[in-house]
Design a protein around this motif. Structure first.
Motif, short mmCIF file in Angstrom:
data_model
loop_
_atom_site.label_atom_id
_atom_site.label_comp_id
_atom_site.label_asym_id
_atom_site.label_seq_id
_atom_site.Cartn_x
_atom_site.Cartn_y
_atom_site.Cartn_z
N UNK A 77 10.45 3.88 0.96
CA UNK A 77 10.21 2.22 1.01
C UNK A 77 9.54 1.72 2.19
N UNK A 78 8.67 0.61 1.79
CA UNK A 78 8.31 -0.04 2.81
C UNK A 78 9.44 -1.16 3.42
N UNK A 79 9.08 -1.89 4.42
CA UNK A 79 10.20 -2.70 5.19
C UNK A 79 10.24 -4.18 4.53
N UNK A 80 9.77 -4.27 3.25
CA UNK A 80 9.94 -5.62 2.80
C UNK A 80 9.05 -6.68 3.03
N UNK A 81 9.18 -7.61 1.98
CA UNK A 81 8.55 -8.91 2.14
C UNK A 81 9.90 -9.98 1.99
N UNK A 82 10.16 -10.75 2.81
CA UNK A 82 11.09 -11.78 2.73
C UNK A 82 10.40 -12.95 2.05
N UNK B 296 1.10 -1.14 -0.07
CA UNK B 296 -0.03 0.13 0.03
C UNK B 296 0.89 1.16 -0.03
N UNK B 297 1.07 1.76 -0.98
CA UNK B 297 1.65 3.04 -1.30
C UNK B 297 1.25 4.24 -0.33
N UNK B 298 1.96 5.36 -0.38
CA UNK B 298 1.52 6.52 0.18
C UNK B 298 0.61 7.23 -0.78
N UNK B 299 -0.49 7.47 0.00
CA UNK B 299 -1.84 7.72 -0.76
C UNK B 299 -1.77 8.85 -1.75
N UNK B 300 -1.00 9.87 -1.49
CA UNK B 300 -0.88 10.99 -2.85
C UNK B 300 0.21 10.92 -3.74
N UNK B 301 0.98 9.57 -3.57
CA UNK B 301 1.90 9.38 -4.54
C UNK B 301 1.49 8.87 -5.72
N UNK C 90 11.24 -4.89 -1.98
CA UNK C 90 10.73 -3.73 -1.41
C UNK C 90 10.00 -3.02 -2.38
N UNK C 91 8.94 -2.45 -1.90
CA UNK C 91 7.94 -1.69 -2.62
C UNK C 91 8.48 -0.22 -2.20
N UNK C 92 8.12 0.74 -3.26
CA UNK C 92 8.48 2.13 -2.73
C UNK C 92 7.55 3.00 -3.45
N UNK C 93 7.26 4.26 -3.05
CA UNK C 93 6.50 5.14 -3.90
C UNK C 93 7.10 6.50 -3.58
N UNK C 94 6.57 7.30 -4.85
CA UNK C 94 6.99 8.77 -4.45
C UNK C 94 6.58 9.61 -5.53
N UNK C 95 6.65 10.96 -5.13
CA UNK C 95 6.12 12.04 -6.23
C UNK C 95 7.05 12.06 -7.05
N UNK C 96 6.67 13.04 -7.94
CA UNK C 96 7.69 13.11 -9.21
C UNK C 96 8.93 13.66 -8.89
N UNK C 97 9.96 13.09 -9.21
CA UNK C 97 11.24 13.62 -9.11
C UNK C 97 11.66 13.87 -7.77
#
Lengths: 112, 112
Positions: A103-108, A24-29, A91-98
Motif C-alpha cells: 500500500x501507499x500512504x494514501x490521499x486524504x 505510482x505502483x511498484x514497477x514489476x507489479x 489507498x492505492x496498492x499493487x501486488x504480484x499474482x496471489x
C-alpha cells in the motif's frame, strides 16, 4: 525497498468537482487496486485492475468513479463529481499474482 | 452475506505479555489469509500470509494460525512491546481473484 507512492497526500475539493488521485505502483507489479477508508472505519475495496482492465469492482465503485493506467508507471482514480460522502482516505496498492498487497500512504480527500 | 469479524475493536495489554487477536469469517472460501498492521494516517503494511493448507506460520515474535473448519485465524504477538501498538487487520482473498477484503481491525495498545 521499492514502495507505492501516492500524490497528493491531501486534496480538498468542493462538492461537484472532479478529482484525480495519482499512484505510482511498484514497477514489476501487475495487479493494482484502490481502497478507501472513511475516518474510523474499515478499509473498503473499490476496484482491482489487471492487464489494462478492471478485474473486479465493488458496489461503491459506481459510474462516478473510473481508473486508468495512462502510461507504464501511473495508476489513477478519478471521481467525476464529488459528494460529501466521498471524503475519506484513498489507498492505492499493487501486488504480484496471489501475493501480499503493498500500500501507499494514501490521499486524504476532503469534500466541502 | 460475506463477513469478516475481528473479535474486538480494542485490546489493551501489558508489555511482555502475549497479544492474541481473532479473525472469524463467514461465506468465504479463502485460499489464503493475510494479516496487516496499520498505524494512524498510514497505509496497511503486510505482516504474514497463511495458506488454507497451512495450520500455523511464524515470523519472529508473530504467529498466525488458520482453521478452515472453524473459519477462524488467530494472530499472536509474543513478548509484546509498546512499539507493537497499532491496528491489526485481517484480510481474505475471495478465491477467484487477487483482491483482498479486510476486517474492521483490532486496535492494540501495549502499555509499558
Amino acid at each position: 525497498e521499492p514502495e507505492v507512492t501516492q500524490t497528493p497526500s491531501h486534496q480538498v475539493t468542493q462538492m461537484g468537482q472532479e478529482v484525480i488521485l495519482r499512484c505510482v505502483p511498484i514497477s514489476n507489479h501487475l495487479y493494482f487496486y484502490w481502497y478507501r477508508q472513511i475516518l474510523g472505519q474499515k478499509v473498503e475495496f473499490l476496484v482491482s485492475f489487471y492487464n489494462n482492465e478492471i478485474s473486479e469492482k465493488s458496489e461503491i465503485f459506481d459510474d462516478q468513479f473510473s481508473v486508468e493506467r495512462p502510461d507504464g508507471s501511473n495508476f489513477t482514480l478519478k471521481i467525476r463529481s464529488t459528494k460529501l460522502e466521498d471524503s475519506a482516505m484513498y489507498f492505492c496498492a499493487s501486488s504480484e499474482a496471489y501475493s501480499p498487497l503493498h500500500f501507499g500512504n494514501g490521499t486524504r480527500l476532503t469534500v466541502t | 452475506s460475506q463477513k469478516i469479524e475481528q473479535n474486538s475493536e480494542a485490546l489493551n495489554i501489558q508489555e511482555g505479555k502475549t497479544a492474541t487477536l481473532t479473525c472469524n469469517y463467514t461465506n468465504y472460501s479463502p485460499a489464503y489469509l493475510q494479516w496487516y498492521r496499520q498505524d494512524p494516517g498510514r497505509g496497511p503494511v503486510f505482516l504474514l500470509l497463511i495458506r488454507e493448507n497451512e495450520k500455523e506460520k511464524r515470523k519472529e515474535r508473530l504467529k498466525v494460525t488458520f482453521d478452515t473448519t472453524l473459519k477462524q485465524s488467530l494472530f499472536h504477538i509474543t513478548a509484546s512491546q509498546p512499539a507493537d501498538s497499532a491496528t491489526y487487520l485481517c484480510a481474505l482473498d475471495r478465491g477467484n481473484n487477487n483482491d483482498m477484503r479486510f476486517g474492521a481491525g483490532t486496535r492494540l495498545t501495549v502499555k509499558p
